[in-house]
Each structure stands twice: as structure tokens, then as C-alpha cells.
Design an enzyme around this catalytic site. Structure first.
Site: not given
Ligand code: F6P
Length: 317
Positions: A11, A72, A103, A126, A128, A130, A163, A170, A172, A223, A245, A251, A254
Site C-alpha cells: 500500500g 503487491r 511486513d 504503512t 496501519d 502495525d 445524529r 482503515m 486492517r 475496519e 449515519r 482510501h 492513504r
Molecule cells: O495496509 C494499508 C491498507 O490501507 C489497510 O489499512 C487496508 O485494509 C488495505 O491497505 C487496503 O488495501 P487496498 O488498497 O488493496 O484496498
């Protein structure tokens, strides 16, 4: 003159372009010839490798994503394609790689090193946050700032309409983005994969708050939790009794103009990566810790689940 290349894998994150720019400039300063590999490991396999000049990276500091593309790559998992990648690198006389990725990307790189001896330094990248062994991954700060702007905007409409808004981040399987966003936005509820929850535990309290005049709720959910955001919204509507709502940030988290922190971290990560490769670190990941930057072996980094900071988690209880 020695040749060195950079590529992005997995990503994309905001901070990759500042890293690429500094890679070219710092390599030249160190008397190296920098190369750019386009589209991650796919570019290694397809020989999409180009010598870089200052012109190639001019003006990219302010851009999110990566101007050299990312991928990827499934093919890089197969030895025949790794052998093809090695032949391409040999043709350019490149034996050092800086890889911006996560990773999975680092594991592929390690195999490549063991088979073909191409030295590498991984830069954890990343949103994330993580990756085991590093407290910080490139792109996290920019993502958090984008989430902040989104939450602040949603708050305006939530308050205007009485509301509940369920905002999905995001991450993961990692709740870092959601948890930090919750703590720094003052939202009413945060659900992350690391902590089991029962929505009913919040019902009475939320209903009491409505009776006492609360106009809106913000719930930040990661997520990776067991339910999707829509189900949480339905719970607010049906059980708590407030219109709701869902806002899935997706994305947009990102991309965007890299924050100052990510620009600076990109600079430092790349400096350490190149210095490490020119020194004694043939196969490492450069990590950022409370003790500063440290070179870690792949086995310490890849294939481990990074536990979310217990101090941050403790703030939820
Ligand atoms: O690992 C980064 C990330 O943005 C995650 O937070 C998310 O789950 C995943 O990539 C989304 O992947 P893609 O861009 O392939 O939909």
C-alpha cells in the site's frame, strides 16, 4: 561508483515521495548512482529500472502516493521471477536496494537476499502502524491528520442534525488509527479489533446523555472489528434511539499532501537506510524506537503481530 535502487511495495503512503526525493539526493551526495524501480517488485521482474537524476524527483515532496508506483507482486513469491529480477539488477550493476513497504514486502526481500545476495534495507511504510519492532511507520502521521480533518467535518453535521455518526478508519487488523483518532477527537465511542466489546454496555449511559441534552455521538471504529459500521449505526438507531449515519473514510486516508512529520521521518529513514547499506547492515529494516533509530534483522520484524501500545489501550477502559 556503486549503484543503488529504491522501490515501493504494498500500500502506498504519504511520505514515499519525500523518501524517494531524498534517496536520490543523498545517494548522489554519497557518490552513489541512484536508480528508481517502477511498480515495486513487478518493476524488478520486468526491468522497469531507470537511472535517476535530480529532475526525476523535482517537485514531488508535496505529493502523496508514490511517483514510481507500487504493487503487491504475486510473481515475486516465485523463485523463477526472483531470478529474473536478479538478472535485471545485474544488468544495471545494482547490488543495494532500499525498499519502502511493509511486513510482506520485507519477507520477500529477505528470501531474495538469501538466494541472490542483493543487500537491502527496509523502511517501514504503512498507515496501519502495525510493523513489529518500530514505533513509527512512514505515512501514519499524514493519515491521522486526514482522519482528524474528516472527523472534525463530520462533527459539524452530526451536531446540526442530532445524529450518531459511525466513522470507519482503515488499519486492517490493527486499531491504531482508530484509537489515536478517538483519543484526539474526543469521540464518544471507539471500537478496535484488539479489544472485545459489547454494545449493550454503552446503551444506558448513551440514553442518559441524550436525556441530559447530548445532541450527537461520534463513534470511531476500525475496519477490523467483528461488525461492520452499518451494524453499529443500526444499533444507535434501534437501541439508543438516535438517527444515525455511516462514514467510511476509505482510501482518502492513504493519500494527500505529506505532513511535516512524515517529510522529516522520510528524510531520516532514508539517511539511515543508505548509511546502513554502506556500512555493515546488509539485510535489515531501519526502525524507529524510543531509543532512536535501530537496524533490526528481518526475523525480528516480519511475521510477528505487533501488539498495540498497552498505554494507549488502557485509556479506553
Ligand atoms: O495496509 C494499508 C491498507 O490501507 C489497510 O489499512 C487496508 O485494509 C488495505 O491497505 C487496503 O488495501 P487496498 O488498497 O488493496 O484496498
Amino acid at each position: 561508483m556503486k549503484n543503488i535502487a529504491i522501490l515501493c511495495s504494498g500500500g502506498d503512503v504519504s511520505g514515499m515521495n519525500p523518501a524517494i526525493k531524498h534517496f536520490v539526493e543523498y545517494s548522489l551526495k554519497k557518490g552513489l548512482i541512484p536508480y528508481l524501480v517502477y511498480d515495486g517488485y513487478e518493476g524488478l521482474i520486468d526491468n522497469n529500472i531507470k537511472k535517476a537524476t535530480y529532475n526525476d524527483v523535482a517537485g514531488i515532496m508535496i505529493r502523496g502516493g508514490t511517483v514510481i508506483g507500487s504493487a503487491r507482486s504475486k510473481r515475486f513469491m516465485q523463485s523463477e521471477f526472483r531470478a529474473q529480477a536478479k538478472r535485471n539488477l545485474d544488468a544495471h550493476n545494482i547490488d543495494m536496494l532500499v525498499v519502502l513497504g511493509g511486513d510482506g514486502s520485507f519477507r520477500g526481500l529477505h528470501t531474495f537476499y538469501k538466494e541472490h545476495g542483493i543487500k537491502f534495507c527496509g523502511v517501514p511504510s504503512t498507515i496501519d502502524n502495525d510493523i513489529n519492532g518500530t514505533d513509527y511507520c512512514l505515512g501514519v502521521d499524514t493519515a491521522l491528520n486526514i482522519i482528524k480533518v474528516a472527523i472534525d467535518a463530520v462533527r459539524d453535521t452530526a451536531a446540526s442534525f442530532r445524529r450518531a455518526f459511525v466513522i470507519e478508519t482503515m488499519g486492517r487488523d490493527c486499531g491504531y488509527l482508530a484509537l489515536v483518532s478517538h483519543l484526539t477527537s474526543g469521540s464518544e465511542l471507539c471500537l478496535i479489533p484488539e479489544l472485545p466489546y459489547n454494545l449493550q454496555d454503552y446503551k444506558e449511559e448513551f440514553q442518559k446523555q441524550i436525556k441530559n441534552g447530548r445532541r450527537y455521538f461520534l463513534a470511531i471504529v476500525s475496519e477490523g472489528i467483528k461488525q461492520d459500521a452499518q451494524e453499529i449505526a443500526e444499533w444507535f438507531e434501534n437501541e439508543v434511539g438516535i438517527e444515525s449515519r455511516v462514514s467510511v473514510l476509505g482510501h482518502i486516508q492513504r493519500g494527500g499532501n505529506p505532513s511535516i512529520y512524515d517529510r522529516l521521518m522520510a528524510y531520516k529513514f532514508v539517511n539511515y537506510a543508505i548509511d546502513g547499506l554502506l556500512g555493515e547492515h546488509d539485510e535489515s529494516v531501519i526502525c524507529y524506537t524510543k531509543q532512536g533509530f535501530v537496524y533490526r534483522a528481518i526475523d525480528e520484524v516480519a511475521g510477528h503481530i505487533k501488539p498495540l501500545d498497552p498505554e494507549l489501550i488502557s485509556y479506553l477502559s
